[in-house]
Design a protein around this motif. Structure first.
Motif, PDB file in Angstrom:
ATOM      1  N   GLU A   1      -6.868 -14.719   4.914  1.00  0.00           N
ATOM      2  CA  GLU A   1      -6.095 -13.487   4.795  1.00  0.00           C
ATOM      3  C   GLU A   1      -6.873 -12.345   5.444  1.00  0.00           C
ATOM      4  O   GLU A   1      -8.105 -12.329   5.451  1.00  0.00           O
ATOM      5  CB  GLU A   1      -5.832 -13.159   3.321  1.00  0.00           C
TER       6      GLU A   1
ATOM      7  N   LEU B   1      -7.053  -3.876  -2.125  1.00  0.00           N
ATOM      8  CA  LEU B   1      -6.494  -3.443  -0.851  1.00  0.00           C
ATOM      9  C   LEU B   1      -5.077  -3.971  -0.649  1.00  0.00           C
ATOM     10  O   LEU B   1      -4.297  -3.390   0.104  1.00  0.00           O
ATOM     11  CB  LEU B   1      -7.388  -3.909   0.302  1.00  0.00           C
ATOM     12  N   ARG B   2      -4.744  -5.050  -1.316  1.00  0.00           N
ATOM     13  CA  ARG B   2      -3.416  -5.646  -1.165  1.00  0.00           C
ATOM     14  C   ARG B   2      -2.416  -5.083  -2.170  1.00  0.00           C
ATOM     15  O   ARG B   2      -1.224  -5.409  -2.125  1.00  0.00           O
ATOM     16  CB  ARG B   2      -3.518  -7.170  -1.311  1.00  0.00           C
ATOM     17  N   GLU B   3      -2.902  -4.229  -3.057  1.00  0.00           N
ATOM     18  CA  GLU B   3      -2.041  -3.632  -4.077  1.00  0.00           C
ATOM     19  C   GLU B   3      -1.660  -2.201  -3.753  1.00  0.00           C
ATOM     20  O   GLU B   3      -0.862  -1.588  -4.470  1.00  0.00           O
ATOM     21  CB  GLU B   3      -2.765  -3.672  -5.435  1.00  0.00           C
ATOM     22  N   ASN B   4      -2.234  -1.639  -2.687  1.00  0.00           N
ATOM     23  CA  ASN B   4      -2.022  -0.237  -2.344  1.00  0.00           C
ATOM     24  C   ASN B   4      -1.759  -0.140  -0.847  1.00  0.00           C
ATOM     25  O   ASN B   4      -2.598  -0.535  -0.034  1.00  0.00           O
ATOM     26  CB  ASN B   4      -3.261   0.578  -2.741  1.00  0.00           C
ATOM     27  N   TYR B   5      -0.593   0.388  -0.469  1.00  0.00           N
ATOM     28  CA  TYR B   5      -0.200   0.407   0.943  1.00  0.00           C
ATOM     29  C   TYR B   5      -1.183   1.204   1.794  1.00  0.00           C
ATOM     30  O   TYR B   5      -1.567   0.770   2.883  1.00  0.00           O
ATOM     31  CB  TYR B   5       1.203   0.993   1.088  1.00  0.00           C
TER      32      TYR B   5
ATOM     33  N   TYR C   1      -4.351  -0.746   2.273  1.00  0.00           N
ATOM     34  CA  TYR C   1      -4.107  -1.899   3.136  1.00  0.00           C
ATOM     35  C   TYR C   1      -4.027  -1.460   4.602  1.00  0.00           C
ATOM     36  O   TYR C   1      -4.617  -2.091   5.491  1.00  0.00           O
ATOM     37  CB  TYR C   1      -2.814  -2.597   2.724  1.00  0.00           C
TER      38      TYR C   1
ATOM     39  N   SER D   1      -6.645  -2.514   7.494  1.00  0.00           N
ATOM     40  CA  SER D   1      -6.100  -3.182   8.678  1.00  0.00           C
ATOM     41  C   SER D   1      -6.556  -2.466   9.945  1.00  0.00           C
ATOM     42  O   SER D   1      -6.863  -3.104  10.962  1.00  0.00           O
ATOM     43  CB  SER D   1      -4.571  -3.203   8.621  1.00  0.00           C
TER      44      SER D   1
ATOM     45  N   SER E   1      -2.297  -0.146  14.231  1.00  0.00           N
ATOM     46  CA  SER E   1      -2.511   0.240  12.835  1.00  0.00           C
ATOM     47  C   SER E   1      -2.566   1.752  12.628  1.00  0.00           C
ATOM     48  O   SER E   1      -2.320   2.232  11.519  1.00  0.00           O
ATOM     49  CB  SER E   1      -3.782  -0.404  12.297  1.00  0.00           C
TER      50      SER E   1
END
Length: 250
Positions: free
Chosen positions: A52, A84-88, A91, A95, A245
């Motif tokens: 991931e 990091l995967r719970e907050n846009y 993330y 990225s 990004s």
């Protein structure tokens, strides 16, 4: 050929065929490497939840004498940075850090300092240490330093001066430094960004301060906007491509 081992941070993952994945890592020992993970899309044990974006892995891989694409044999997940995967916003920022390293580096050109900087940037975001945009600025400025692209912020490239009443400054990506309105009144265009003296001074401090002391610096909203605009334009100019990004940052 014997397997090699390394710590690596996932920069990019792409599907390949019906069952495989192509994974790009930035590693401590070997720099940026591209690996094929055979059967990764169907794996229920060997690669599940490991490949991931921005995950920290310990990998075993087999070099290829005939191609830069190597075979990923094993991957041990050391940290997936779940926050990091719970907050846009987090993330998107993480990225961006990975995409910057992806585009700014060449394969098999290792730099331990850059690897540690990337880990520092991602871990800081995951721990929510400071504002997101500030962490991006810190990372980006230090990355340019490591890669030998340190912007010249000491003064106007023509007159050498910094400051003075009514003097405006722009950063020229073409020249990698500042130009002032006194020397170049028409210094505008897609390859230059306006900068206040406050923003210039803050960016110079970022260049010179140690990483563990950067949290002391505080940017005004205006300084954040100017610094982010400078770095985004600088990327587009030097890389000759858009870093996607940047478009997802709030």
């Amino acid at each position: 050929m014997s397997l090699r081992q390394s710590l690596g941070i996932v920069l990019q993952v792409k599907d390949y065929g019906d069952s495989d994945k192509i994974v790009t890592l930035y590693t401590l020992e070997h720099g940026k490497i591209v690996l094929i993970a055979k059967g990764a899309k169907r794996s229920k044990i060997r690669f599940v939840n490991k490949l991931e974006l921005f995950s920290l892995l310990s990998v075993l891989f087999a070099p290829n004498r005939h191609s830069s694409l190597m075979r990923l044999d094993q991957a041990e997940l050391l940290d997936s940075f779940p926050r990091l995967r719970e907050n846009y916003a987090l993330y998107a920022a993480a990225s961006l850090l990975c995409e910057l390293v992806l585009h700014w580096t060449r394969e098999h050109d290792s730099d331990a300092e850059l690897f540690r900087l990337l880990g520092w940037g991602i871990e800081g975001l995951a721990l929510a240490e400071g504002a997101v945009h500030r962490r991006i600025i810190f990372f980006h400025v230090k990355m340019l330093e490591i890669l030998g692209y340190r912007p010249d912020l000491t003064g106007c490239l023509d007159c050498g001066l910094l400051g003075g009443p009514g003097i405006l400054y722009r950063f020229s990506s073409l020249r990698n430094g500042l130009v002032c309105s006194r020397c170049q009144p028409q210094a505008t265009g897609n390859n230059s960004s306006p900068l206040s003296i406050q923003t210039i001074q803050l960016l110079r401090k970022v260049q010179d301060m140690e990483q563990d002391k950067l949290a002391r610096l505080h940017f005004s909203p205006a300084a954040l906007r100017e610094a982010i605009d400078l770095l985004k334009r600088h990327d587009n100019h030097l890389l000759q491509r858009e870093v996607q990004s940047w478009n997802f940052l709030g």
